[in-house]
Design an enzyme around this catalytic site. Sequence first.
Site, PDB file in Angstrom:
ATOM      1  N   GLY A  14      28.510  60.733  18.931  1.00  0.00           N
ATOM      2  CA  GLY A  14      27.643  59.618  18.557  1.00  0.00           C
ATOM      3  C   GLY A  14      26.456  59.518  19.502  1.00  0.00           C
ATOM      4  N   ALA A  15      25.937  60.678  19.923  1.00  0.00           N
ATOM      5  CA  ALA A  15      24.899  60.717  20.957  1.00  0.00           C
ATOM      6  C   ALA A  15      23.534  60.252  20.480  1.00  0.00           C
ATOM      7  CB  ALA A  15      24.779  62.139  21.522  1.00  0.00           C
ATOM      8  N   ARG A  48      25.783  64.018  13.815  1.00  0.00           N
ATOM      9  CA  ARG A  48      25.650  64.739  12.540  1.00  0.00           C
ATOM     10  C   ARG A  48      24.260  65.331  12.333  1.00  0.00           C
ATOM     11  NH1 ARG A  48      28.178  61.919   7.363  1.00  0.00           N
ATOM     12  NH2 ARG A  48      27.643  64.006   6.619  1.00  0.00           N
ATOM     13  N   ASP A  90      30.260  68.001  12.553  1.00  0.00           N
ATOM     14  CA  ASP A  90      30.960  67.346  11.449  1.00  0.00           C
ATOM     15  C   ASP A  90      32.385  67.087  11.932  1.00  0.00           C
ATOM     16  OD1 ASP A  90      32.303  66.538   9.203  1.00  0.00           O
ATOM     17  OD2 ASP A  90      31.644  68.189   7.922  1.00  0.00           O
ATOM     18  N   LYS A 153      35.700  49.791  21.976  1.00  0.00           N
ATOM     19  CA  LYS A 153      36.338  48.890  21.025  1.00  0.00           C
ATOM     20  C   LYS A 153      35.611  49.011  19.680  1.00  0.00           C
ATOM     21  CE  LYS A 153      33.514  44.847  21.536  1.00  0.00           C
ATOM     22  NZ  LYS A 153      33.399  43.444  21.309  1.00  0.00           N
ATOM     23  N   ASP A 182      36.425  48.282  28.208  1.00  0.00           N
ATOM     24  CA  ASP A 182      36.029  46.895  27.979  1.00  0.00           C
ATOM     25  C   ASP A 182      34.913  46.650  28.992  1.00  0.00           C
ATOM     26  OD1 ASP A 182      35.672  44.120  28.076  1.00  0.00           O
ATOM     27  OD2 ASP A 182      37.745  43.738  27.468  1.00  0.00           O
ATOM     28  N   HIS A 183      33.668  46.627  28.520  1.00  0.00           N
ATOM     29  CA  HIS A 183      32.550  46.631  29.465  1.00  0.00           C
ATOM     30  C   HIS A 183      32.506  45.365  30.333  1.00  0.00           C
ATOM     31  CE1 HIS A 183      30.587  44.465  26.074  1.00  0.00           C
ATOM     32  NE2 HIS A 183      29.910  43.856  27.033  1.00  0.00           N
ATOM     33  N   HIS A 245      37.551  40.884  25.600  1.00  0.00           N
ATOM     34  CA  HIS A 245      36.838  40.334  26.754  1.00  0.00           C
ATOM     35  C   HIS A 245      37.460  39.042  27.278  1.00  0.00           C
ATOM     36  CE1 HIS A 245      34.084  43.336  25.519  1.00  0.00           C
ATOM     37  NE2 HIS A 245      33.398  42.613  24.670  1.00  0.00           N
ATOM     38  N   LYS A 345      27.956  32.955  18.707  1.00  0.00           N
ATOM     39  CA  LYS A 345      26.588  33.434  18.538  1.00  0.00           C
ATOM     40  C   LYS A 345      25.669  32.275  18.147  1.00  0.00           C
ATOM     41  CE  LYS A 345      27.635  38.223  17.417  1.00  0.00           C
ATOM     42  NZ  LYS A 345      26.960  38.714  18.632  1.00  0.00           N
ATOM     43  N   LYS A 350      22.256  31.942  26.543  1.00  0.00           N
ATOM     44  CA  LYS A 350      23.066  33.133  26.770  1.00  0.00           C
ATOM     45  C   LYS A 350      23.707  32.984  28.141  1.00  0.00           C
ATOM     46  CE  LYS A 350      22.798  38.158  27.474  1.00  0.00           C
ATOM     47  NZ  LYS A 350      23.978  38.492  26.660  1.00  0.00           N
TER      48      LYS A 350
END
Length: 496
Positions: A14-15, A48, A90, A153, A182-183, A245, A345, A350
Site C-alpha cells: 500500500g505504498a 497495484r 497483485d 487497525k 496502535d499509533h 485507542h 468528530k 481537537k
Amino acid sequence: MNIENPKSLIVIFGATGDLANRKLFPSIYRLFIGGKLSKHFGVIGVARRPKTNDEFRTNVKEALQEASIPVSDEAIIDEFCRHFFYHPFDVTNKDSYQSLNQLLSSLDEQFQVGGNRIFYLAMAPEFFGTIASKLKSEGLTDTAGWKRLVIEKPFGHNSPSAEELNEKIRDAFSEDEIYRIDHYLGKEMVQNIEVIRFANALFEPLWNNRYISNIQITSSETLGVGDRASYYEKSGALRDMVQNHMLQMVALLAMEPPSRLQTEEVRSEKVKVLRSLRRIHIDEVDDYFVRGQYDRGTINGKETIGYREENGTEPESNTETFVAGKLLIDNFRWAGVPFYIRTGKRMTVKSTKIVIEFKDMPMNLYFPAGEERRPNVLVIHIQPDEGITLHINAKSSGPSSGTIPIKMDYSNNSVNSMNTPEAYERLLYDCLRGDATNFTHWDEVALSWKFIDSISEAWAMRKANDFPNYAAGSMGPTQSDMLLEKDGFHWWPLDH
C-alpha cells in the site's frame, strides 16, 4: 545486529496510499537523518499501480516536502531515496510474490541486511490474511534473519472476525513476530503515563480508589469523516476509537506496576486490567454508554454539513460519530472509580486529554458549606499540546482566608518541540529493534473486542431515533453530560 542502528528491508504494502505518504516515509527519513537507522536498509514499495523506481522516489521526495521536514542538503535526500524501490503487485497472484522474493534477495545482498525483513501492511484489512498466508507459502518468510509483520487497525470488526484473522496470520507468523500498531501508544505523553505513575512517589501512593474520585479520557476532533465515509459507515466511533485507542489508555492508567520494564511484563499488567473491565449486558448499554451523530453546525466560523450529508454515507445512517461511556474496573485498586471516556468528530476543539480528579478532603475548612469545591486535578495533555497540569488550591492574597486555584504546568512542546519524535517514527524504530512493548498483543485485542461487542450489538439492534443529535462545533449530545451528572460529576473543560 546493532540494536541501536538496526538493518532491515522494509516492504510496505500500500505504498501509494495516504498512510505511507503522510506518516511512513517522513518517519523513516527522520530515523535516517537522526542516525537511528543504519545505512544498511532498503524500502520496497508495493502497490497495484505501475511505477518506476524513479517515479516512486519522486513521490517519496514530495511526501517529505508535504511533511514540512527541513532539508539542508539535497544530497542527503538523494542518498535516502536511493534506498527506495518499487514493485507493482497483485496480492492474489503468487507470481507477484515470487518476483518480490527475487527483489528481496537482490536487495538483501546489496544492502547487507542479513536477511532481516519487515512486512508492513498499510492497506485494506480484508487483505491481511491473504498476504500473510502467501508470504509464507511463496517462501518470503524463509530468511536467514528475523521477520516481522506490522498490521494497522482495524484488526477485525468484532470478536469472531478478529479471531479468524488472527488464526490466518498466526499460521505464517508467531505472536512475537506480529506488531499490531496502535499509533496512540507511540505518542509522547501516552508513553509518559507509566513514568508519571511509577517514577513519582507523589502520585503512585494516591493512584487508587481511596484518593481518586473519577478519571476522564477525552479524544475530540473538529474534522468530519471526509473521504473516509465508506470506511466509517462500517466502523463508527466505537470500533474506530474505543476498541483500540481509548481502551489502551484505560489499561495504561489502571495497570499495576510491572515487575520489570520488559514487553511481556507490561503487556501482562495491561491484560489484567482488560480482564477486570465490568462486562456490559446488551440490556444495560444505555445505562453506561451514549452514542451521537453530528448535524450541521459552525466550526471556526465556517458552516459545516451533517454526517448524513457527507459523500458516501447513508441518508438514514445509524452510524455513531460520537461515543461517551462509563467503564468500571472490578479489582482491588479501582473498585468504585468510574473511568469516563468520550470521543467524537466535529466537536469544539481537537484535543486528547486525560483528567485524574482526586477526592476532596473529608473536612475542608477552606471551602465552607454551600461553596463550590475545587478538587485537585492532574491533567495529562496528549495532543495537540503535550504536557502536564496539576491543579491545586492556595490562599488568596491579602487578609482574607479565601482560596484561589493554582495551575502548575509543564509543557513538552515549549521545552523540546523540534526534537519530539512523531508517533510512527517511534513505533517504526521499536519494530526495527524488536521492542514490542508499545504494540498490542493478541490477548489485548481479543479482550477489547469482547468488551465492546455487546455495545455494538445493542446499537445495531436499535435504530437511534434521535440521530443526528449534536451540532457540529459542540461537545456532543446532552446525554453525555447527564452520564456524569447522575454520578455527581461533570466533564472537565478541555481549555483547562
